[in-house]
Design a protein around this motif. Structure first.
Motif, PDB file in Angstrom:
ATOM      1  N   HIS A  88       0.839  -1.192   0.000  1.00  0.00           N
ATOM      2  CA  HIS A  88       0.000   0.000   0.000  1.00  0.00           C
ATOM      3  C   HIS A  88       0.877   1.246   0.000  1.00  0.00           C
ATOM      4  CE1 HIS A  88      -3.845  -2.024   0.558  1.00  0.00           C
ATOM      5  NE2 HIS A  88      -3.252  -2.831   1.428  1.00  0.00           N
ATOM      6  N   CYS A  89       0.420   2.243  -0.730  1.00  0.00           N
ATOM      7  CA  CYS A  89       1.170   3.500  -0.851  1.00  0.00           C
ATOM      8  C   CYS A  89       0.223   4.662  -0.549  1.00  0.00           C
ATOM      9  CB  CYS A  89       1.752   3.633  -2.257  1.00  0.00           C
ATOM     10  SG  CYS A  89       2.475   5.249  -2.619  1.00  0.00           S
ATOM     11  N   GLU A  90       0.674   5.580   0.311  1.00  0.00           N
ATOM     12  CA  GLU A  90      -0.166   6.709   0.715  1.00  0.00           C
ATOM     13  C   GLU A  90       0.301   8.035   0.115  1.00  0.00           C
ATOM     14  OE1 GLU A  90       0.149   7.050   4.939  1.00  0.00           O
ATOM     15  OE2 GLU A  90       2.274   7.616   4.894  1.00  0.00           O
ATOM     16  N   CYS A  91       1.243   8.002  -0.796  1.00  0.00           N
ATOM     17  CA  CYS A  91       1.788   9.243  -1.348  1.00  0.00           C
ATOM     18  C   CYS A  91       0.693  10.025  -2.083  1.00  0.00           C
ATOM     19  CB  CYS A  91       2.932   8.932  -2.317  1.00  0.00           C
ATOM     20  SG  CYS A  91       4.382   8.251  -1.494  1.00  0.00           S
ATOM     21  N   SER A  92       0.622  11.307  -1.773  1.00  0.00           N
ATOM     22  CA  SER A  92      -0.398  12.156  -2.374  1.00  0.00           C
ATOM     23  C   SER A  92       0.004  12.555  -3.793  1.00  0.00           C
ATOM     24  CB  SER A  92      -0.587  13.423  -1.536  1.00  0.00           C
ATOM     25  OG  SER A  92       0.601  14.208  -1.579  1.00  0.00           O
ATOM     26  N   LYS A  93      -0.982  13.020  -4.535  1.00  0.00           N
ATOM     27  CA  LYS A  93      -0.728  13.492  -5.888  1.00  0.00           C
ATOM     28  C   LYS A  93       0.265  14.648  -5.860  1.00  0.00           C
ATOM     29  CE  LYS A  93      -3.063  15.240 -10.046  1.00  0.00           C
ATOM     30  NZ  LYS A  93      -2.177  16.415 -10.214  1.00  0.00           N
ATOM     31  N   GLU A  94       0.131  15.522  -4.862  1.00  0.00           N
ATOM     32  CA  GLU A  94       1.018  16.677  -4.767  1.00  0.00           C
ATOM     33  C   GLU A  94       2.466  16.228  -4.550  1.00  0.00           C
ATOM     34  OE1 GLU A  94      -3.023  17.751  -4.267  1.00  0.00           O
ATOM     35  OE2 GLU A  94      -1.822  16.311  -3.093  1.00  0.00           O
ATOM     36  N   ARG A  95       2.654  15.224  -3.679  1.00  0.00           N
ATOM     37  CA  ARG A  95       4.013  14.739  -3.456  1.00  0.00           C
ATOM     38  C   ARG A  95       4.592  14.103  -4.720  1.00  0.00           C
ATOM     39  NH1 ARG A  95       6.956  10.249  -2.811  1.00  0.00           N
ATOM     40  NH2 ARG A  95       8.914  10.611  -1.699  1.00  0.00           N
ATOM     41  N   LEU A  96       3.768  13.303  -5.407  1.00  0.00           N
ATOM     42  CA  LEU A  96       4.238  12.626  -6.617  1.00  0.00           C
ATOM     43  C   LEU A  96       4.582  13.633  -7.707  1.00  0.00           C
ATOM     44  CD1 LEU A  96       1.717   9.642  -6.727  1.00  0.00           C
ATOM     45  CD2 LEU A  96       4.114   9.556  -6.019  1.00  0.00           C
ATOM     46  N   ASP A  97       3.764  14.680  -7.856  1.00  0.00           N
ATOM     47  CA  ASP A  97       4.040  15.711  -8.864  1.00  0.00           C
ATOM     48  C   ASP A  97       5.351  16.428  -8.553  1.00  0.00           C
ATOM     49  OD1 ASP A  97       1.752  15.104 -10.223  1.00  0.00           O
ATOM     50  OD2 ASP A  97       0.552  16.728  -9.356  1.00  0.00           O
ATOM     51  N   ALA A  98       5.538  16.768  -7.276  1.00  0.00           N
ATOM     52  CA  ALA A  98       6.770  17.462  -6.881  1.00  0.00           C
ATOM     53  C   ALA A  98       7.988  16.572  -7.088  1.00  0.00           C
ATOM     54  CB  ALA A  98       6.669  17.901  -5.420  1.00  0.00           C
ATOM     55  N   MET A  99       7.840  15.290  -6.782  1.00  0.00           N
ATOM     56  CA  MET A  99       8.936  14.330  -6.957  1.00  0.00           C
ATOM     57  C   MET A  99       9.337  14.248  -8.432  1.00  0.00           C
ATOM     58  SD  MET A  99       8.698  10.215  -6.464  1.00  0.00           S
ATOM     59  CE  MET A  99       7.737  10.141  -8.004  1.00  0.00           C
ATOM     60  N   ARG A 100       8.348  14.158  -9.320  1.00  0.00           N
ATOM     61  CA  ARG A 100       8.641  14.038 -10.748  1.00  0.00           C
ATOM     62  C   ARG A 100       9.302  15.309 -11.285  1.00  0.00           C
ATOM     63  NH1 ARG A 100       3.253  11.714 -10.709  1.00  0.00           N
ATOM     64  NH2 ARG A 100       3.386   9.434 -10.836  1.00  0.00           N
ATOM     65  N   GLU A 101       8.847  16.466 -10.834  1.00  0.00           N
ATOM     66  CA  GLU A 101       9.438  17.723 -11.296  1.00  0.00           C
ATOM     67  C   GLU A 101      10.900  17.818 -10.865  1.00  0.00           C
ATOM     68  OE1 GLU A 101       8.250  19.972 -13.383  1.00  0.00           O
ATOM     69  OE2 GLU A 101       6.545  18.604 -13.606  1.00  0.00           O
ATOM     70  N   GLU A 102      11.175  17.373  -9.660  1.00  0.00           N
ATOM     71  CA  GLU A 102      12.556  17.397  -9.170  1.00  0.00           C
ATOM     72  C   GLU A 102      13.428  16.429  -9.967  1.00  0.00           C
ATOM     73  OE1 GLU A 102      15.106  16.566  -5.044  1.00  0.00           O
ATOM     74  OE2 GLU A 102      12.915  16.627  -4.999  1.00  0.00           O
ATOM     75  N   GLN A 103      12.897  15.266 -10.263  1.00  0.00           N
ATOM     76  CA  GLN A 103      13.647  14.290 -11.058  1.00  0.00           C
ATOM     77  C   GLN A 103      13.944  14.836 -12.452  1.00  0.00           C
ATOM     78  OE1 GLN A 103      10.933  10.996 -10.657  1.00  0.00           O
ATOM     79  NE2 GLN A 103      12.095  10.035  -8.991  1.00  0.00           N
ATOM     80  N   LYS A 104      12.942  15.481 -13.077  1.00  0.00           N
ATOM     81  CA  LYS A 104      13.154  16.070 -14.387  1.00  0.00           C
ATOM     82  C   LYS A 104      14.217  17.152 -14.335  1.00  0.00           C
ATOM     83  CE  LYS A 104       8.476  15.334 -16.244  1.00  0.00           C
ATOM     84  NZ  LYS A 104       7.223  16.026 -16.679  1.00  0.00           N
ATOM     85  N   ALA A 105      14.155  17.968 -13.292  1.00  0.00           N
ATOM     86  CA  ALA A 105      15.124  19.063 -13.149  1.00  0.00           C
ATOM     87  C   ALA A 105      16.545  18.526 -13.010  1.00  0.00           C
ATOM     88  CB  ALA A 105      14.761  19.932 -11.941  1.00  0.00           C
ATOM     89  N   ASN A 106      16.679  17.335 -12.435  1.00  0.00           N
ATOM     90  CA  ASN A 106      17.992  16.724 -12.253  1.00  0.00           C
ATOM     91  C   ASN A 106      18.381  15.815 -13.419  1.00  0.00           C
ATOM     92  OD1 ASN A 106      18.374  17.951  -9.724  1.00  0.00           O
ATOM     93  ND2 ASN A 106      17.284  16.291  -8.653  1.00  0.00           N
TER      94      ASN A 106
END
Length: 462
Positions: free
Chosen positions: A96-114
């Motif tokens: 089970h995963c409780e990560c919110s949409k906001e956290r996932l969006d922020a995570m992806r943006e950071e990964q793209k930036a890097n």
């Protein structure tokens, strides 16, 4: 036993890309005395419609792609999917995963930036979270090793597990996702060969890993290239990517459409036209090209015309029956009606053409083509028609040769070109100028009907 499947999503009609995939899968099953399964993947509850389901079933029936099992509907298998998800959770292959949409969006943006490929970072992977209203279920993808796809079309494809993330297999409301439902269905239905578009290649390693976690036997995969428009763009409505039933409505033979589609990516020397038996004998999924093919409407129309030419007149009349009915024309198979079809067959590119090219025989002339009348009905035409009517009325042996003799006598008597006799006659007996040779046209109409129409035309043209 070989088992293939065709799993359309009922969010629209059966289009030509799907029809080609279905045909490839059907051929592979039939060649190997196997089974062909139809599965309706209708878990997109918002976009799936019963109208689309019916359009798919109608398309399959019209194309003659009979299935041995199904149609199965994924919406009727939700209990089974939940059972498999529970098994994966219990075996430690999911979490089970409780990560919110906001956290996932922020995570992806950071990964793209890097400069990294966006993917889930595994935050909840080892937390052992319990089921809750806001949790999804993720599959615990292997962290090391490679997935090797022994693709029947593209050869071996190797994908590192490091490139794959822990995909969601159940949403917060418990509804399973595509990659989970497909895996369970393929496993339960004993699918041995998965033939589908190469836009699914990214899904395949994920599905293989889930199948392995379930201890299932892996099917063979064959990813066929996309069909493109002639401009190289993805096929769309403007290129002809319409419902296969629209091709029916436009007068295409199902065997012509299948013949054309199978050749988009596969060939056998320079041969263009195949019977179904020849395709069953010759087609091999391993011989499908790895490169995309361009859809050419003109080539499809040529194939259709050639297939029409190969039919006997009786067969063509039978296949045109639906189109005559749509046009409100009652046609029965008689020696005369078959002879008419034989007369016009070479002029027809579609089954709609069969109706338009022959309706002069089956229907009385109700109006005359205005442009044709303006061009060909001139001062002196009445005298020409009167002369011909007189000569034809004296013909006791109504044959094409004798009719031609009367027409030529009329041409000579009035010292005019042949067209100045033939075209007014065509307009009088057919309503326009598009018909077979004038002698053949009048011969098949018969003496009484010919004279009746000529006299009506003479009265109308005065």
């Amino acid at each position: 036993m070989t088992v293939t499947r065709f799993p359309p999503s009922p969010t629209g009609y059966l289009h030509i890309g799907g029809a080609r995939t279905a045909f490839y899968s059907w051929l592979h099953a039939r060649q190997n005395n196997g089974r062909f399964v139809l599965r309706i993947e209708d878990t997109d509850l918002e976009r799936s419609t019963q109208e689309s389901v019916q359009a798919i079933l109608d398309g399959m029936q019209w194309l003659g792609l009979d299935y041995d099992e199904g149609p199965y509907y994924q919406t009727q298998r939700f209990d089974r999917y939940k059972e498999v998800i529970a098994d994966l959770l219990a075996a430690g292959h999911a979490y089970h995963c409780e990560c919110s949409k906001e956290r996932l969006d922020a995570m992806r943006e950071e990964q793209k930036a890097n400069g990294l490929k966006p993917k889930y970072d595994g935050r909840c992977r080892e937390l052992g979270l319990a089921d809750a209203d806001n949790t999804v279920v993720r599959f615990k993808n292997p962290l090391t090793g490679d997935v090797v796809i022994e693709d029947m079309v593209k050869g071996n494809i190797v994908i590192s597990n490091h490139e794959l993330d822990d995909l969601v297999i159940a949403r917060p409301d418990g509804v399973p996702t595509y990659n989970l439902t497909v895996v369970v269905d393929d496993m339960d239905m004993g699918i041995t060969h998965v033939i589908r578009g190469d836009d699914h290649i990214n899904n395949t390693p994920r599905q293989i890993n889930i199948l392995r976690a379930l201890g299932a036997e892996l099917p063979r995969y064959g990813h066929v290239p996309m069909i493109l428009g002639q401009d190289g763009a993805r096929l769309s409505k403007r290129h002809g990517a319409v419902s296969v039933m629209q091709y029916r409505d436009e007068g295409y033979l199902p065997e012509a459409l299948l013949n054309y589609l199978v050749r988009l990516g596969w060939s056998h020397g320079d041969q263009e036209l195949f019977t179904q038996q020849e395709l069953l004998d010759l087609f091999r999924i391993e011989d499908v090209s790895r490169a995309p093919s361009a859809f050419n409407p003109e080539k499809l129309l040529w194939v259709n015309q050639e297939k029409i030419k190969q039919l006997s007149a009786a067969e063509l009349l039978d296949k045109s029956a639906w189109y005559f009915k749509q046009a409100g024309i009652q046609v029965e198979e008689t020696a005369e009606s078959v002879a008419v079809i034989d007369l016009i067959k070479e002029r027809c590119k579609t089954l709609l053409d069969v109706v338009t090219q022959s309706q002069w025989y089956f229907c009385a002339v109700s109006e005359y083509d205005a442009a044709a009348v303006k061009k060909w009905i001139k001062p002196g035409t009445s005298e020409i028609l009167s002369t011909l009517i007189g000569k034809l009325a004296d013909v006791s042996d109504w044959t094409a040769d004798n009719i031609q003799h009367c027409v030529q006598q009329t041409v000579d008597a009035h010292e005019v070109g042949f067209a100045k006799v033939a075209q007014p006659v065509r307009i009088a007996v057919t309503g326009g100028t598009n018909s077979p040779s004038i002698d053949a046209t009048l011969a098949i109409l018969g003496s009484a009907e010919t004279l009746k129409r000529l006299r009506a035309g003479l009265a109308a043209f005065v």
